[in-house]
Design a protein around this motif. Structure first.
Motif, PDB file in Angstrom:
ATOM      1  N   LEU A  19       0.871  -1.174   0.000  1.00 53.02           N
ATOM      2  CA  LEU A  19       0.000   0.000   0.000  1.00 53.02           C
ATOM      3  C   LEU A  19       0.907   1.221   0.000  1.00 53.02           C
ATOM      4  O   LEU A  19       1.886   1.263   0.748  1.00 53.02           O
ATOM      5  CB  LEU A  19      -0.887   0.019   1.243  1.00 53.02           C
ATOM      6  CG  LEU A  19      -1.766   1.262   1.421  1.00 53.02           C
ATOM      7  CD1 LEU A  19      -3.111   0.881   1.986  1.00 53.02           C
ATOM      8  CD2 LEU A  19      -1.111   2.318   2.291  1.00 53.02           C
ATOM      9  N   LEU A  20       0.599   2.210  -0.830  1.00 53.21           N
ATOM     10  CA  LEU A  20       1.290   3.494  -0.837  1.00 53.21           C
ATOM     11  C   LEU A  20       0.249   4.594  -0.850  1.00 53.21           C
ATOM     12  O   LEU A  20      -0.739   4.503  -1.587  1.00 53.21           O
ATOM     13  CB  LEU A  20       2.184   3.635  -2.069  1.00 53.21           C
ATOM     14  CG  LEU A  20       3.401   2.728  -2.136  1.00 53.21           C
ATOM     15  CD1 LEU A  20       4.089   2.872  -3.495  1.00 53.21           C
ATOM     16  CD2 LEU A  20       4.373   3.041  -1.010  1.00 53.21           C
ATOM     17  N   GLY A  21       0.460   5.634  -0.035  1.00 52.78           N
ATOM     18  CA  GLY A  21      -0.522   6.698  -0.020  1.00 52.78           C
ATOM     19  C   GLY A  21      -0.074   7.912   0.764  1.00 52.78           C
ATOM     20  O   GLY A  21       1.048   8.005   1.258  1.00 52.78           O
ATOM     21  N   GLY A  22      -0.997   8.844   0.875  1.00 50.94           N
ATOM     22  CA  GLY A  22      -0.797  10.067   1.638  1.00 50.94           C
ATOM     23  C   GLY A  22      -2.024  10.354   2.473  1.00 50.94           C
ATOM     24  O   GLY A  22      -3.103   9.802   2.231  1.00 50.94           O
ATOM     25  N   PHE A  23      -1.868  11.203   3.473  1.00 54.25           N
ATOM     26  CA  PHE A  23      -2.993  11.512   4.357  1.00 54.25           C
ATOM     27  C   PHE A  23      -2.914  12.948   4.850  1.00 54.25           C
ATOM     28  O   PHE A  23      -1.856  13.579   4.818  1.00 54.25           O
ATOM     29  CB  PHE A  23      -3.045  10.539   5.540  1.00 54.25           C
ATOM     30  CG  PHE A  23      -1.817  10.556   6.414  1.00 54.25           C
ATOM     31  CD1 PHE A  23      -1.743  11.386   7.523  1.00 54.25           C
ATOM     32  CD2 PHE A  23      -0.735   9.742   6.128  1.00 54.25           C
ATOM     33  CE1 PHE A  23      -0.606  11.400   8.327  1.00 54.25           C
ATOM     34  CE2 PHE A  23       0.396   9.736   6.923  1.00 54.25           C
ATOM     35  CZ  PHE A  23       0.461  10.575   8.030  1.00 54.25           C
ATOM     36  N   ALA A  24      -4.054  13.446   5.304  1.00 52.55           N
ATOM     37  CA  ALA A  24      -4.151  14.769   5.916  1.00 52.55           C
ATOM     38  C   ALA A  24      -5.256  14.716   6.962  1.00 52.55           C
ATOM     39  O   ALA A  24      -6.239  13.986   6.800  1.00 52.55           O
ATOM     40  CB  ALA A  24      -4.473  15.832   4.869  1.00 52.55           C
TER      41      ALA A  24
END
Length: 187
Positions: free
Chosen positions: A55-60
């Motif tokens: 899994l690869l991702g970004g968050f805020a």
């Protein structure tokens, strides 16, 4: 400090396409030493892609802590990833948080591993490194979760310790989760 929190998360997509997760948390912290209580909330979103291997991702996220005499808002942004072995998941996150109200920011790197003994019993550990308002810190923790066979309810618990330059904190947590379908391993 005694604390309670209630939270939830919902994710869709991500298996070969762009995925989204929305999550939220509200809570209260009560200080035994007469320091009053603090109401908190945190709402966030994740964009990610995943397959059977990673899994690869970004968050805020945005949040607030409301003390009886003042409150402060903060935000966090970061990158996250996970690597899936047959019964073990390795994960990591690099994040930056800022609160203009406190004139403080934080940068952190968190790493973890979870091993699934069965589809409904897991244990794991975490380690983190960072800086908060010019204080270096190291955190580490252990935890486990068990989901009852044929039921969507799981019990979890853990211990976390954070060592700052001039003080440290210890946290023991226990809780119940309601899982909407599947085993812990599926989730």
């Amino acid at each position: 400090v005694d604390a309670w929190t209630v939270g939830g998360a919902y994710a869709w997509g991500g298996n070969g396409s762009l995925g989204v997760q929305l999550d939220g948390l509200i809570g209260n912290h009560e200080y035994d030493s007469g320091g009053g209580d603090v109401d908190t909330y945190n709402f966030g979103g994740h964009l990610f892609t995943r397959n059977d291997n990673y899994l690869l991702g970004g968050f805020a996220s945005i949040g607030n802590a409301d003390f009886s005499i003042f409150d402060y808002d903060y935000y966090t942004v970061g990158l996250e990833g996970a690597y899936y072995l047959s019964r073990t998941t390795l994960n990591g996150a690099l994040s930056y948080s800022d609160s203009d109200d406190l004139n403080a920011d934080s940068t952190a790197l968190d790493l973890g591993a979870t091993h699934f003994v069965t589809d409904n019993f897991s244990f794991g550990g975490t380690v983190g490194f960072g800086e908060l308002a010019d204080l270096d810190f190291v955190s580490y923790g252990v935890g486990a979760e068990y989901q009852f066979a044929g039921a969507p309810i799981s019990l979890f618990g853990g211990y976390n310790k954070t060592d700052y330059d001039s003080f440290d904190t210890d946290a023991l947590s226990v809780g119940v989760r309601w899982n909407f379908g599947g085993s812990l391993f599926d989730r």
